[in-house]
Write a protein that holds these residues in place. Sequence first.
Motif, PDB file in Angstrom:
ATOM      1  N   LEU A  16       8.898   5.916   8.916  1.00 22.75           N
ATOM      2  CA  LEU A  16       7.992   5.288   9.729  1.00 22.75           C
ATOM      3  C   LEU A  16       6.529   5.584   8.979  1.00 22.75           C
ATOM      4  O   LEU A  16       5.713   4.444   8.716  1.00 22.75           O
ATOM      5  CB  LEU A  16       7.858   5.568  11.366  1.00 22.75           C
ATOM      6  N   LEU A  17       6.385   6.724   8.990  1.00 18.53           N
ATOM      7  CA  LEU A  17       5.051   7.106   8.310  1.00 18.53           C
ATOM      8  C   LEU A  17       4.608   6.892   7.146  1.00 18.53           C
ATOM      9  O   LEU A  17       3.724   6.020   6.568  1.00 18.53           O
ATOM     10  CB  LEU A  17       4.602   8.462   8.457  1.00 18.53           C
ATOM     11  N   GLY A  18       5.729   6.751   6.274  1.00 22.88           N
ATOM     12  CA  GLY A  18       5.802   6.246   4.815  1.00 22.88           C
ATOM     13  C   GLY A  18       5.250   4.815   4.693  1.00 22.88           C
ATOM     14  O   GLY A  18       4.683   4.283   3.895  1.00 22.88           O
ATOM     15  N   ALA A  19       6.188   3.860   5.652  1.00 24.39           N
ATOM     16  CA  ALA A  19       5.822   2.532   5.676  1.00 24.39           C
ATOM     17  C   ALA A  19       4.605   2.277   6.207  1.00 24.39           C
ATOM     18  O   ALA A  19       3.941   1.421   5.496  1.00 24.39           O
ATOM     19  CB  ALA A  19       7.020   1.939   6.693  1.00 24.39           C
ATOM     20  N   ILE A  20       3.743   2.942   7.125  1.00 23.53           N
ATOM     21  CA  ILE A  20       2.491   2.576   7.509  1.00 23.53           C
ATOM     22  C   ILE A  20       1.713   2.891   6.344  1.00 23.53           C
ATOM     23  O   ILE A  20       0.816   2.152   5.995  1.00 23.53           O
ATOM     24  CB  ILE A  20       2.388   3.581   8.649  1.00 23.53           C
ATOM     25  N   LEU A  21       1.776   4.053   5.784  1.00 23.40           N
ATOM     26  CA  LEU A  21       0.864   4.025   4.696  1.00 23.40           C
ATOM     27  C   LEU A  21       0.938   3.563   3.323  1.00 23.40           C
ATOM     28  O   LEU A  21       0.011   3.137   2.598  1.00 23.40           O
ATOM     29  CB  LEU A  21       1.105   5.687   3.914  1.00 23.40           C
ATOM     30  N   THR A  22       2.359   2.889   3.366  1.00 25.33           N
ATOM     31  CA  THR A  22       2.508   1.518   2.211  1.00 25.33           C
ATOM     32  C   THR A  22       1.802   0.371   2.688  1.00 25.33           C
ATOM     33  O   THR A  22       1.354  -0.304   1.667  1.00 25.33           O
ATOM     34  CB  THR A  22       3.757   1.478   1.901  1.00 25.33           C
ATOM     35  N   ASN A  23       2.086   0.035   3.886  1.00 20.99           N
ATOM     36  CA  ASN A  23       1.549  -1.361   4.533  1.00 20.99           C
ATOM     37  C   ASN A  23       1.038  -0.993   5.931  1.00 20.99           C
ATOM     38  O   ASN A  23       1.979  -0.765   6.698  1.00 20.99           O
ATOM     39  CB  ASN A  23       2.642  -2.284   4.302  1.00 20.99           C
ATOM     40  N   ASN A  24      -0.219  -1.161   6.005  1.00 21.80           N
ATOM     41  CA  ASN A  24      -0.917  -0.887   7.239  1.00 21.80           C
ATOM     42  C   ASN A  24      -0.528  -1.924   8.226  1.00 21.80           C
ATOM     43  O   ASN A  24      -0.539  -1.580   9.589  1.00 21.80           O
ATOM     44  CB  ASN A  24      -2.342  -0.744   7.180  1.00 21.80           C
ATOM     45  N   ARG A  25       0.008  -2.972   8.112  1.00 21.17           N
ATOM     46  CA  ARG A  25       0.196  -3.983   8.971  1.00 21.17           C
ATOM     47  C   ARG A  25       1.517  -3.573   9.564  1.00 21.17           C
ATOM     48  O   ARG A  25       1.560  -4.114  10.866  1.00 21.17           O
ATOM     49  CB  ARG A  25       0.588  -5.278   8.226  1.00 21.17           C
ATOM     50  N   VAL A  26       2.353  -2.516   9.154  1.00 22.10           N
ATOM     51  CA  VAL A  26       3.277  -2.052   9.919  1.00 22.10           C
ATOM     52  C   VAL A  26       2.838  -1.619  11.407  1.00 22.10           C
ATOM     53  O   VAL A  26       3.773  -1.577  12.243  1.00 22.10           O
ATOM     54  CB  VAL A  26       4.364  -0.927   9.106  1.00 22.10           C
ATOM     55  N   LEU A  27       1.863  -0.672  11.473  1.00 24.22           N
ATOM     56  CA  LEU A  27       1.122  -0.296  12.474  1.00 24.22           C
ATOM     57  C   LEU A  27       1.220  -1.301  13.739  1.00 24.22           C
ATOM     58  O   LEU A  27       1.349  -1.051  14.919  1.00 24.22           O
ATOM     59  CB  LEU A  27      -0.245   0.247  12.080  1.00 24.22           C
TER      60      LEU A  27
END
Length: 490
Positions: A16-27
């Motif tokens: 999840l953290l890797g996905a957020i750092l890749t694309n902030n819209r995941v947050l």
Amino acid sequence: MSTRQPPANLEAEQALLGAILTNNRVLEKVSDFLRADHFSHPAHSTIYDACQTLVERGHLANPVTLKPYLEHKEELAEVGGARYLAQLVDSVVTIINAEDYGTLIHDLHLRRELIAMGTDLVNEAFQAELDSSAVLQIENAEKRLFELATTGQQDGGPKTFKESLIGAINLAELAHKRDGELSGVPTMLADLDKKLGGLHDSDLLILAGRPSMGKTALATNIAFNAASFFRERAQEGEPAKSVVFFSLEMSSEQLATRILSEQAEVNSHRLRTGDLANEDFDRVLQTATNLHSVPLYIDDTPALSVGAMRTRCRRLARTHGGRENGLGLIVIDYLQLLQGNPGERSDSRVNEVSAITRGMKALAKELNVPVLALSQLSRQVEQREDKRPQLSDLRESGSIEQDADVVMFVYREQYYLERVEPSQRPEETRERFDERHAAWVERSERAHNKAEVIVAKQRHGPIGIVSLFFDGNYTRFGNLQGGEPPPEEY
């Protein structure tokens, strides 16, 4: 013997953290229900919190922008420092399942909290303290469980105007289907219902008055009328609802006697003393049999706390149709007899009453039901020539007036007139005294068996005075038609 480890999934947290750092819209997909303290690893909690902070400030959150804020954090140093951020990004395969990872992380957090709560319950049960009875521990445990169960629920947040309009149309449709009747809970007092539009869900309504004005009688009438209405609707196939009456001053038997007296049309004093003719007693028994199925619950526990009351309401809502439709109305008699929650009590009664009114308003919104709470008035009413109450007469009026959606006062002029029959003054002529006495008699006749409900505040509607019929023999309020009660009802 190996020790069991608390449930956690570090791989899901890293993904999840890797996905957020890749694309902030995941947050945006997880921030409504996922908090930093839901992560099991301290470093992951710190990274998530930093990402939220940067994004809320309108900045980009990636390994480069986060490095100045996190490189000196001890939690991150344990996993390799700022290089760990790059590792999280490199390990990302897809961001499609990011929301599922967030849900899993939240679920595992709840499981860890349950384990910790269970351990606390066991330890507290072993500790015998004077100010912490077993019943109080059970109430606190139920409160903690409910708070844990509602943590992260996504039923809040902003709604589109379209959703709000649909809700408004649904309310209007309900009223339309009832041939112009109310969408709120009816009191069955026509003029009062017309003024209020019924008792609306999530509203806190305050009903105040001086002693002997009849506020308990009016609240009892409203509670019984609402319960009878719910019984009729349930018989027509609508979801079953009930009314709960918290009586902190009178016993459940005393309240039931009032309702029985009103419905059987037997003088309440004669009913209490047993001074009844055989036909009257038979009518009382028949009426009692007819009232058995009315969904009205009475809780006469003295010195009840707001937390305990909330717990009992939740329990009743769950056992009667669920949180959405189990309860239809909560009545509290009266506000000043409630106790603040342990740990929230204050040396200042004003502060404690403020916490109590906030708790009652929160209860109304949480269970989505109207809460009708009775309140005392200060003695300054008696010092004025005009005894009609006003908002400033409320005890601890600041918090009550602020938190309430509706504030009403019960006033009966007859009560005061009966106690001030004029007597002849020294040096007053007989003619002048007769004039004053005749004026008093005329005024008393006009006020006989009449009451006023003064709507002094209504957040969503008009204020004003509603006239009602009051019969002291049966402690009953009713509709007033042309100065007399309607013959079919009385």
